[in-house]
Write a protein that holds these residues in place. Structure first.
Motif, PDB file in Angstrom:
ATOM      1  N   LEU A 134       0.838  -1.199   0.000  1.00  0.00           N
ATOM      2  CA  LEU A 134       0.000   0.000   0.000  1.00  0.00           C
ATOM      3  C   LEU A 134       0.872   1.248   0.000  1.00  0.00           C
ATOM      4  CD1 LEU A 134      -3.290   0.651   1.765  1.00  0.00           C
ATOM      5  CD2 LEU A 134      -1.470   2.346   2.025  1.00  0.00           C
ATOM      6  N   LEU A 150      -2.106   5.830  10.830  1.00  0.00           N
ATOM      7  CA  LEU A 150      -2.622   4.852   9.873  1.00  0.00           C
ATOM      8  C   LEU A 150      -1.547   3.862   9.439  1.00  0.00           C
ATOM      9  CD1 LEU A 150      -5.007   3.872   8.189  1.00  0.00           C
ATOM     10  CD2 LEU A 150      -4.426   5.604   6.466  1.00  0.00           C
ATOM     11  N   THR A 151      -0.299   4.314   9.365  1.00  0.00           N
ATOM     12  CA  THR A 151       0.786   3.420   8.951  1.00  0.00           C
ATOM     13  C   THR A 151       0.829   2.174   9.830  1.00  0.00           C
ATOM     14  OG1 THR A 151       2.140   5.225   8.068  1.00  0.00           O
ATOM     15  CG2 THR A 151       3.288   3.206   8.666  1.00  0.00           C
ATOM     16  N   LEU A 190      -2.302  -0.054   9.386  1.00  0.00           N
ATOM     17  CA  LEU A 190      -2.261  -0.820   8.137  1.00  0.00           C
ATOM     18  C   LEU A 190      -1.333  -2.021   8.252  1.00  0.00           C
ATOM     19  CD1 LEU A 190      -2.130   2.167   5.629  1.00  0.00           C
ATOM     20  CD2 LEU A 190      -3.949   0.440   5.717  1.00  0.00           C
ATOM     21  N   TYR A 247      -0.808  -5.158   5.711  1.00  0.00           N
ATOM     22  CA  TYR A 247      -0.313  -4.447   4.534  1.00  0.00           C
ATOM     23  C   TYR A 247       1.164  -4.102   4.697  1.00  0.00           C
ATOM     24  CZ  TYR A 247      -5.177  -3.772   3.090  1.00  0.00           C
ATOM     25  OH  TYR A 247      -6.471  -3.981   2.701  1.00  0.00           O
ATOM     26  N   VAL A 288       3.556  -1.285   3.967  1.00  0.00           N
ATOM     27  CA  VAL A 288       3.293   0.130   3.734  1.00  0.00           C
ATOM     28  C   VAL A 288       4.518   0.822   3.141  1.00  0.00           C
ATOM     29  CG1 VAL A 288       2.639   2.326   4.788  1.00  0.00           C
ATOM     30  CG2 VAL A 288       1.616   0.195   5.618  1.00  0.00           C
ATOM     31  N   CYS A 337      -9.310   5.673  11.031  1.00  0.00           N
ATOM     32  CA  CYS A 337      -8.358   4.721  10.437  1.00  0.00           C
ATOM     33  C   CYS A 337      -9.006   3.358  10.242  1.00  0.00           C
ATOM     34  CB  CYS A 337      -7.115   4.593  11.320  1.00  0.00           C
ATOM     35  SG  CYS A 337      -6.025   6.042  11.278  1.00  0.00           S
ATOM     36  N   ILE A 351      -9.440   1.283   6.659  1.00  0.00           N
ATOM     37  CA  ILE A 351      -9.002  -0.097   6.441  1.00  0.00           C
ATOM     38  C   ILE A 351     -10.172  -0.961   5.961  1.00  0.00           C
ATOM     39  CG2 ILE A 351      -8.153  -2.162   7.630  1.00  0.00           C
ATOM     40  CD1 ILE A 351      -6.439  -0.190   9.356  1.00  0.00           C
TER      41      ILE A 351
END
Length: 318
Positions: free
Chosen positions: A4, A17-18, A21, A26, A28, A219, A223
Motif C-alpha cells: 500500500l 494509519l501506517t 495498516l 499491509y 506500507v 483509520c 481499512i
C-alpha cells in the motif's frame, strides 16, 4: 502481502494509519515530503512533492502498489484562505498527478481518496444530517479543492480504475496539530496547568455544532473501505461520521472538567472563520451497511487521551 502506497504519511492521520495498516497485513510504502525517513515506521519510505508529476510517477513505479491511500493535502482551512494557490496546486493538481501515475504504473491498484465533510459547506445549513448524494456547496478554498479532486477521482474511476472516496468528519486525537480546535484547547489547558500560560483559554466560535470522531475510528473505517477492492458495484463515495454532533462549547466543558486548574474562557476574533456554519451533521448509514463499521471510541476517552498527550508535550518541550 498487499503493498500500500500511503501519501501524506508524515501527517497526523498518516503516522497513525501506517501502524494500523501494518497490523492489518499491509506492507506500507510511505510517501512524504522532505522529512527524515527515520521518523517513519513504514516498511519503505519515498520522498516526493506530489506537485512534481514526473517525480510522483517514478515513486508510484518504484512502489508498485496493490492499494493506494491518498492523504497528502493542504488540510487547514485558514491556511487555504491565506494560500489558495498552494492549496489548489497540492489538493487538485497533486491528486491529478497521482491518478495519472496510477493509471500508467499501477492500473490494477485500488485507491482510497479521503476527501472531507467540508465539501458539503452551505448544505449543512439545512440542519439535516447530510447524505452522500447531498450536493456539495463548499465555503472555503480547501473544501472547493477537495470537491474538484473528487471529480478527478470519479472520472478516473469511470475510466476503469478501482477505488472509493471517503468524506470523513472532524477526526481528533493525540499528535494532531494545535491549529485544530480540540488540540488547541488541550494544548492551552496543559500550558495553563504548567504555569506557562495565563489562565485564560482563547477560543473561536463555541456555538458551532460538529461531528467529532477519534482518529483511530477513522483509520478503522479506511481499512474496512480497502476491503471493497475488486468488488463490483460498491459505492463510490461514503461519509465517515459518528452520527452524533456536539456543540463545541460542550466539548470544551468536557475538557475543562478534566482539569483541576481554574480557567477562564475568552473569545479570540483571530480564531473565527469567515464562513463558519452553525451545524455540521453527517449520515453514516451507507458506510455501516457497506462495511459494518461502527465508531468504537467514546468522545470522553478521546479528549482524555488528547489532554494527557499535551501534558506530556508541555513537560518535555522547553
Amino acid at each position: 502481502m498487499p503493498r500500500l502506497l500511503l501519501t501524506g504519511a508524515n501527517g497526523f492521520v498518516g503516522k497513525i494509519l501506517t501502524g494500523r495498516l501494518q497490523g492489518a497485513g499491509y506492507e506500507v510504502v510511505a510517501l512524504g515530503g522532505n522529512v527524515s525517513p527515520a521518523q517513519s515506521i513504514a516498511d519503505e519510505y519515498l520522498t516526493c512533492d506530489i506537485r512534481d508529476a514526473s517525480a510522483l510517477a517514478q515513486a508510484v513505479a518504484d512502489a508498485q502498489p496493490t492499494h493506494v491511500i491518498h492523504l497528502a493535502a493542504i488540510s487547514h482551512v485558514p491556511t487555504s484562505f491565506k494560500e489558495p494557490l498552494l492549496t489548489w496546486q497540492t489538493n487538485v493538481i497533486g491528486s491529478m498527478n497521482l491518478l495519472e501515475a496510477i493509471r500508467q504504473h499501477a492500473p490494477d491498484a485500488f485507491t482510497l481518496f479521503p476527501s472531507s465533510s467540508e465539501v458539503y459547506g452551505a448544505a449543512f445549513k439545512s440542519g439535516i444530517a447530510v447524505e452522500e448524494d447531498t450536493l456539495p456547496q463548499p465555503l472555503n478554498p480547501y473544501a472547493a479543492s477537495k470537491v474538484a479532486a473528487e471529480y478527478a477521482f470519479r472520472e478516473y474511476f469511470r475510466q476503469g480504475l478501482d477505488g472509493v472516496i471517503a468524506r470523513p468528519f472532524n477526526h481528533i486525537g493525540a499528535q494532531q496539530s494545535p491549529d485544530f480546535v480540540t488540540a488547541s484547547f488541550a494544548r492551552q489547558i496543559a500550558l495553563i496547568e504548567a504555569g506557562q500560560q495565563t489562565p485564560v483559554l482563547k477560543v473561536g466560535n463555541l456555538e458551532a455544532i460538529r461531528d467529532f470522531l477519534d482518529v483511530q475510528d477513522v483509520c478503522d473505517a479506511y481499512i474496512q473501505l480497502l476491503g471493497l477492492a475488486g468488488k463490483p458495484g460498491h459505492p463510490l463515495c461514503l461519509n465517515i461520521a459518528s452520527g452524533q454532533s456536539r456543540k463545541i462549547r460542550d466539548v470544551l466543558e468536557l475538557m475543562l472538567k478534566q482539569s483541576q486548574t481554574p480557567i477562564a474562557v475568552e473569545q479570540d476574533p483571530e480564531r473565527l472563520r469567515p464562513s463558519d456554519i452553525p451545524i455540521a451533521a453527517g449520515n453514516n448509514t451507507l458506510l455501516k451497511q457497506t462495511t459494518g463499521w461502527q465508531p468504537a471510541i467514546a468522545l470522553e476517552t478521546t479528549l482524555s487521551q488528547l489532554l494527557d498527550y499535551w501534558r506530556e508535550q508541555v513537560k518535555t518541550t522547553p
